[in-house]
Every structure is written in C-alpha cells, then in structure tokens.
Design a protein around this motif. Structure first.
Motif, PDB file in Angstrom:
ATOM      1  N   ARG A  47      64.305  -2.657   5.472  1.00  0.00           N
ATOM      2  CA  ARG A  47      64.513  -1.235   5.683  1.00  0.00           C
ATOM      3  C   ARG A  47      63.475  -0.387   4.941  1.00  0.00           C
ATOM      4  O   ARG A  47      63.041  -0.748   3.843  1.00  0.00           O
ATOM      5  CB  ARG A  47      65.888  -0.854   5.151  1.00  0.00           C
ATOM      6  CG  ARG A  47      67.053  -1.524   5.860  1.00  0.00           C
ATOM      7  CD  ARG A  47      67.871  -0.520   6.606  1.00  0.00           C
ATOM      8  NE  ARG A  47      68.700   0.267   5.697  1.00  0.00           N
ATOM      9  CZ  ARG A  47      69.309   1.399   6.065  1.00  0.00           C
ATOM     10  NH1 ARG A  47      69.130   1.865   7.278  1.00  0.00           N
ATOM     11  NH2 ARG A  47      70.072   2.060   5.215  1.00  0.00           N
ATOM     12  N   PRO A  48      63.080   0.758   5.516  1.00  0.00           N
ATOM     13  CA  PRO A  48      62.277   1.696   4.739  1.00  0.00           C
ATOM     14  C   PRO A  48      63.026   2.090   3.482  1.00  0.00           C
ATOM     15  O   PRO A  48      64.252   2.314   3.518  1.00  0.00           O
ATOM     16  CB  PRO A  48      62.112   2.887   5.690  1.00  0.00           C
ATOM     17  CG  PRO A  48      62.368   2.348   7.056  1.00  0.00           C
ATOM     18  CD  PRO A  48      63.360   1.245   6.881  1.00  0.00           C
ATOM     19  N   GLU A  52      67.768   5.840  -4.861  1.00  0.00           N
ATOM     20  CA  GLU A  52      67.032   5.256  -3.742  1.00  0.00           C
ATOM     21  C   GLU A  52      67.474   5.915  -2.427  1.00  0.00           C
ATOM     22  O   GLU A  52      68.632   6.299  -2.280  1.00  0.00           O
ATOM     23  CB  GLU A  52      67.309   3.747  -3.622  1.00  0.00           C
ATOM     24  CG  GLU A  52      67.626   3.030  -4.912  1.00  0.00           C
ATOM     25  CD  GLU A  52      66.388   2.646  -5.687  1.00  0.00           C
ATOM     26  OE1 GLU A  52      65.313   2.627  -5.064  1.00  0.00           O
ATOM     27  OE2 GLU A  52      66.501   2.374  -6.893  1.00  0.00           O
ATOM     28  N   ILE A  53      66.548   6.023  -1.507  1.00  0.00           N
ATOM     29  CA  ILE A  53      66.859   6.438  -0.135  1.00  0.00           C
ATOM     30  C   ILE A  53      66.404   5.321   0.800  1.00  0.00           C
ATOM     31  O   ILE A  53      65.240   4.919   0.775  1.00  0.00           O
ATOM     32  CB  ILE A  53      66.164   7.755   0.256  1.00  0.00           C
ATOM     33  CG1 ILE A  53      66.627   8.896  -0.648  1.00  0.00           C
ATOM     34  CG2 ILE A  53      66.460   8.101   1.718  1.00  0.00           C
ATOM     35  CD1 ILE A  53      65.948  10.234  -0.360  1.00  0.00           C
ATOM     36  N   TYR A  54      67.312   4.829   1.622  1.00  0.00           N
ATOM     37  CA  TYR A  54      67.017   3.756   2.569  1.00  0.00           C
ATOM     38  C   TYR A  54      67.156   4.281   4.001  1.00  0.00           C
ATOM     39  O   TYR A  54      68.003   5.123   4.290  1.00  0.00           O
ATOM     40  CB  TYR A  54      67.993   2.579   2.383  1.00  0.00           C
ATOM     41  CG  TYR A  54      67.857   1.900   1.050  1.00  0.00           C
ATOM     42  CD1 TYR A  54      66.936   0.886   0.850  1.00  0.00           C
ATOM     43  CD2 TYR A  54      68.648   2.294  -0.023  1.00  0.00           C
ATOM     44  CE1 TYR A  54      66.805   0.267  -0.380  1.00  0.00           C
ATOM     45  CE2 TYR A  54      68.515   1.677  -1.270  1.00  0.00           C
ATOM     46  CZ  TYR A  54      67.593   0.670  -1.432  1.00  0.00           C
ATOM     47  OH  TYR A  54      67.469   0.072  -2.657  1.00  0.00           O
ATOM     48  N   LEU A  91      57.627  10.774   5.529  1.00  0.00           N
ATOM     49  CA  LEU A  91      57.285  11.311   4.219  1.00  0.00           C
ATOM     50  C   LEU A  91      58.379  12.227   3.659  1.00  0.00           C
ATOM     51  O   LEU A  91      58.400  12.508   2.459  1.00  0.00           O
ATOM     52  CB  LEU A  91      55.958  12.077   4.313  1.00  0.00           C
ATOM     53  CG  LEU A  91      55.170  12.276   3.022  1.00  0.00           C
ATOM     54  CD1 LEU A  91      54.797  10.934   2.398  1.00  0.00           C
ATOM     55  CD2 LEU A  91      53.922  13.114   3.283  1.00  0.00           C
ATOM     56  N   GLU A  92      59.303  12.655   4.522  1.00  0.00           N
ATOM     57  CA  GLU A  92      60.394  13.508   4.053  1.00  0.00           C
ATOM     58  C   GLU A  92      61.208  12.827   2.963  1.00  0.00           C
ATOM     59  O   GLU A  92      61.648  13.468   1.993  1.00  0.00           O
ATOM     60  CB  GLU A  92      61.312  13.901   5.217  1.00  0.00           C
ATOM     61  CG  GLU A  92      60.655  14.738   6.289  1.00  0.00           C
ATOM     62  CD  GLU A  92      59.914  13.905   7.328  1.00  0.00           C
ATOM     63  OE1 GLU A  92      59.360  14.501   8.273  1.00  0.00           O
ATOM     64  OE2 GLU A  92      59.891  12.660   7.204  1.00  0.00           O
ATOM     65  N   ALA A  93      61.420  11.505   3.093  1.00  0.00           N
ATOM     66  CA  ALA A  93      62.179  10.777   2.070  1.00  0.00           C
ATOM     67  C   ALA A  93      61.400  10.707   0.764  1.00  0.00           C
ATOM     68  O   ALA A  93      61.983  10.828  -0.323  1.00  0.00           O
ATOM     69  CB  ALA A  93      62.520   9.369   2.564  1.00  0.00           C
ATOM     70  N   ALA A 135      73.457   1.785   9.605  1.00  0.00           N
ATOM     71  CA  ALA A 135      72.342   1.934  10.541  1.00  0.00           C
ATOM     72  C   ALA A 135      71.433   3.092  10.162  1.00  0.00           C
ATOM     73  O   ALA A 135      70.234   3.047  10.390  1.00  0.00           O
ATOM     74  CB  ALA A 135      72.880   2.129  11.953  1.00  0.00           C
ATOM     75  N   GLY A 136      71.973   4.146   9.597  1.00  0.00           N
ATOM     76  CA  GLY A 136      71.191   5.342   9.307  1.00  0.00           C
ATOM     77  C   GLY A 136      70.729   5.408   7.866  1.00  0.00           C
ATOM     78  O   GLY A 136      70.558   4.399   7.189  1.00  0.00           O
ATOM     79  N   VAL A 137      70.526   6.640   7.406  1.00  0.00           N
ATOM     80  CA  VAL A 137      70.035   6.877   6.053  1.00  0.00           C
ATOM     81  C   VAL A 137      71.146   6.639   5.035  1.00  0.00           C
ATOM     82  O   VAL A 137      72.299   7.062   5.231  1.00  0.00           O
ATOM     83  CB  VAL A 137      69.499   8.321   5.926  1.00  0.00           C
ATOM     84  CG1 VAL A 137      69.197   8.666   4.469  1.00  0.00           C
ATOM     85  CG2 VAL A 137      68.246   8.490   6.764  1.00  0.00           C
TER      86      VAL A 137
END
Length: 385
Positions: free
Chosen positions: A304-305, A128-130, A135-137, A97-99
């Motif tokens: 997902r982002p 990768e970061i999901y 913009l922090e990611a 659910a989270g990052v």
C-alpha cells in the motif's frame, strides 16, 4: 562487583518532574494526531523477527535486540521501530480498501544509542497515512508533524526536505555493497570517501553523486540540482514534489525555516519518495523524521502507499521547557467526613489534592501547593497560601 542499582549504559530512570513533562507531551501529541483523524493502535513490544524487520534494511537489523522464544523456539525481536508493525496492522489486520490514518506511541529498544547523549530506550510517537499515493498525503503528514512540534512548544523549527528517489535513481545498476558504502559516505558528508567510492563509475553518474553533498540550502538550490543531476524521470519527479512541499510549508507554517538537503539519507532505509527532517536549536540530530515508504508493507501481502513520521518524546522533552510544578491543594490528614467529601469533590473537579500524612508536613514533592483546605466555621474551604 557492580552495584545492583546501576542500570545499563544509555538506559535511565525517568524521575517525577520529567516523567510528568513527558506524559503531558505524549497526551498533547496524541490529541493533535486525533484532530487529523488518526486512530490509535498499540502494536506489541516484540514479535517474530522476520515480520519486525520486513522491508527495513540492514540498519534496523543492527539496532534490534534478538532473543529466542521459549514457547516456539523461533527468533523474536524487540522492536527498534514501530513503523513496520503499523504497516502490518494496516495490511493484515485492518485490511481496509481506502485511506487509513493511524498513530501510535510506545517504547522501542536499540542495541546501540544513536548519539553520545541518546537513550537506547526512546519513547516513539508516530503517525501514518496508508492508501493514498498522491502528494496530498505527504503534505498532510508534513503538516501533522509540524503542528505536533508547534503544539509541544518547540522553538525555531527548521524543515529540511529530501527525496529517496534521487539517490535510488543514481545508484540503479550499482552493486549492492557499493550502494551501501555510498549511502554511508553521503550520510556522513565524507567527500573524499565518496570520491573514492565513485571511482570507475560513468562520468555523468560520478559527477552527480559527488555533487549531492553540495546540494543543500534554499529553494534556489533546486534549479542548481536540475543542472547538475541527470535528467531522469524519478529525479525530475522528486525535484518537482520537493518544490511543492516547500511552497506549502512556507504558506502553512510561516514560522518554520524551510531548506533542502538532497544528500540526506539518514534515518530508516525504507523511504521510497519525498522525505523530511525537522531540526531545532540544541539538538545535534533531527527531532522528527518522516516521508514516504510505499514498499514497507509488501511482505504482508499489500504493498500500500504509505507516508508517515516519528519522533522520540524523551528527546523532545529535553528541548521543550516544562511547565514547572503543577498547582495543587494541600489538605490535612483526617478521618473527618466533611474533609473527605471536600477532597473527593475537588478531585472530581480536576484538582490535585495532596493529603499531608502525619509527621511529613514540611516535605517537598513534585506538586506546588498554592492553596490549602482549612476548616472555617465547621466547613472545609480552599484558601490561598
């Protein structure tokens, strides 16, 4: 009749010294990614074609080798880019659910080389970061990419920033065929072709598209872009984000030259927001590319982002000097129990010990033996050469 030992064009063996260099870079890059909290995944080399090409556009389709699965009769693809696979892992297998921060490293295969000197079998590393749309990611991935290249020893890197939302907003409503042609003209910086392709478009749109190739350079260019581009919400957001990314890069990485290229549409077509390319002296193309691609996981049921980057370690190895021969200890070949214990102990301590087989005492190898094991008063000891 061709010789059996000849390899296909743009496919090459990697010999010992370079293989060691590539492997040391691979380990270093994975260690940097781990320091950011990235978990390592290993997607398969091939999978069903529709999964492999999900949301990636025509460019990746043309790069992908295709074959028929002898078990199912379905069409498989040999991956040309691991990013869609990692998106599938995040969306379908991990289902968090989270990052989620993931990294990977493995070979990919291209039907054609990306350049005259390029290999068709890159060793792709990426992270990768999901799960975070802010913009922090983007900032974290940009930092990770620059730290990876800095740790590898890449000299004088230059960071170019762009944003896919700008061209996407300008081309909204333009037919897909013309969109593809305009993308190609922008990628090649072909001003005359771009002018022809813009014929018949509204004046404001035509002027904005023709201005894009000239919108590159320092941060002062952003003010010029605000004057020359339509005042559309996606364009404003893109220019604001690019300014923030540039300021952070200058503060966190003062050794890196930061610039902009708003016409940069190179690399993969799945980018949906801010994007970057990192260049270095001696390279005709970007050493690393990255950015935001929020839509790449949609086909897997979780849009997902997502933001990440990738690079080819083989190409990086050509730009970064190796460490030279690895120091080692030379030992004679013998069944003497004391010698075998001494060799084993040195290896357990992390030393490289090369046992010289009988009759090969003067042969060279990858390792530079700067010490040797010798018998001194019945004991085996290390002595400098």
């Amino acid at each position: 009749m061709s010789s059996a030992w000849l390899l296909p064009e743009h496919i090459a063996d990697v010999l010992p010294a370079q293989a060691r260099h590539i492997e040391e870079l691979r380990r270093g890059l994975l260690d940097v990614a781990r320091s950011f909290g990235c978990e390592l995944v290993m997607p398969p080399l091939l999978e069903h074609l529709e999964s492999l090409l999900s949301g990636t556009g025509r460019d990746l389709d043309l790069k992908t080798f295709k074959l028929v699965d002898q078990l199912s009769g379905r069409t498989l693809g040999v991956r040309a880019d691991a990013t869609p696979q990692v998106a599938r892992i995040d969306a379908h297998l991990l289902n968090r659910a989270g990052v989620t921060r993931l990294c990977y490293c493995g070979p990919v295969l291209h039907t054609r080389p990306s350049g005259i000197q390029s290999t068709r079998e890159p060793l792709q590393f990426g992270a990768e970061i999901y799960g975070h749309a802010g913009l922090e990611a983007d900032i974290e991935v940009q930092d990770l990419a620059l730290d990876c290249l800095s740790g590898a020893g890449l000299p004088d890197p230059a960071l170019d920033l762009a944003d896919a939302r700008i061209v996407r907003a300008l081309l909204a409503g333009v037919d897909p065929v013309r969109q593809a042609d305009i993308h190609a003209a922008l990628a090649g910086k072909e001003a005359s072709l771009l002018n022809d392709l813009c014929s018949g478009l509204p004046d404001a749109l035509r002027g904005a598209l023709k201005a894009l190739p000239s919108l590159y350079g320092s941060e002062d260019m952003l003010a010029e872009a605000r004057r020359k581009l339509p005042d559309l919400p996606p364009v404003r957001a893109a220019l604001d984000d690019l300014g923030t990314l540039a300021r952070h890069a200058r503060q966190a990485h003062p050794q890196v030259r930061v610039g902009f290229d708003l016409a940069d549409v190179g690399g993969s077509s799945y980018y949906s927001g801010a994007r970057f390319a990192i260049y270095a002296k001696g390279s005709s193309d970007a050493v690393a590319r990255g950015g935001r691609y929020d839509e790449v996981g949609a086909i897997f049921g979780r849009n997902r982002p997502a933001v990440g980057f990738s690079l080819d370690i083989k190409e990086l190895a050509e730009l970064v000097p190796g460490r030279g021969g690895r120091p080692a200890v030379r030992a004679p070949w013998s069944e003497d129990a004391g010698l075998r214990v001494a060799v084993r102990r040195l290896r357990e301590q992390g030393e490289t010990v090369v046992c010289v087989l009988p009759g090969h005492e003067h042969e060279g190898q990858e390792f530079e033996c700067d010490r040797e094991l010798v018998a001194v008063a019945g004991q085996w000891a290390v002595r400098a050469l």
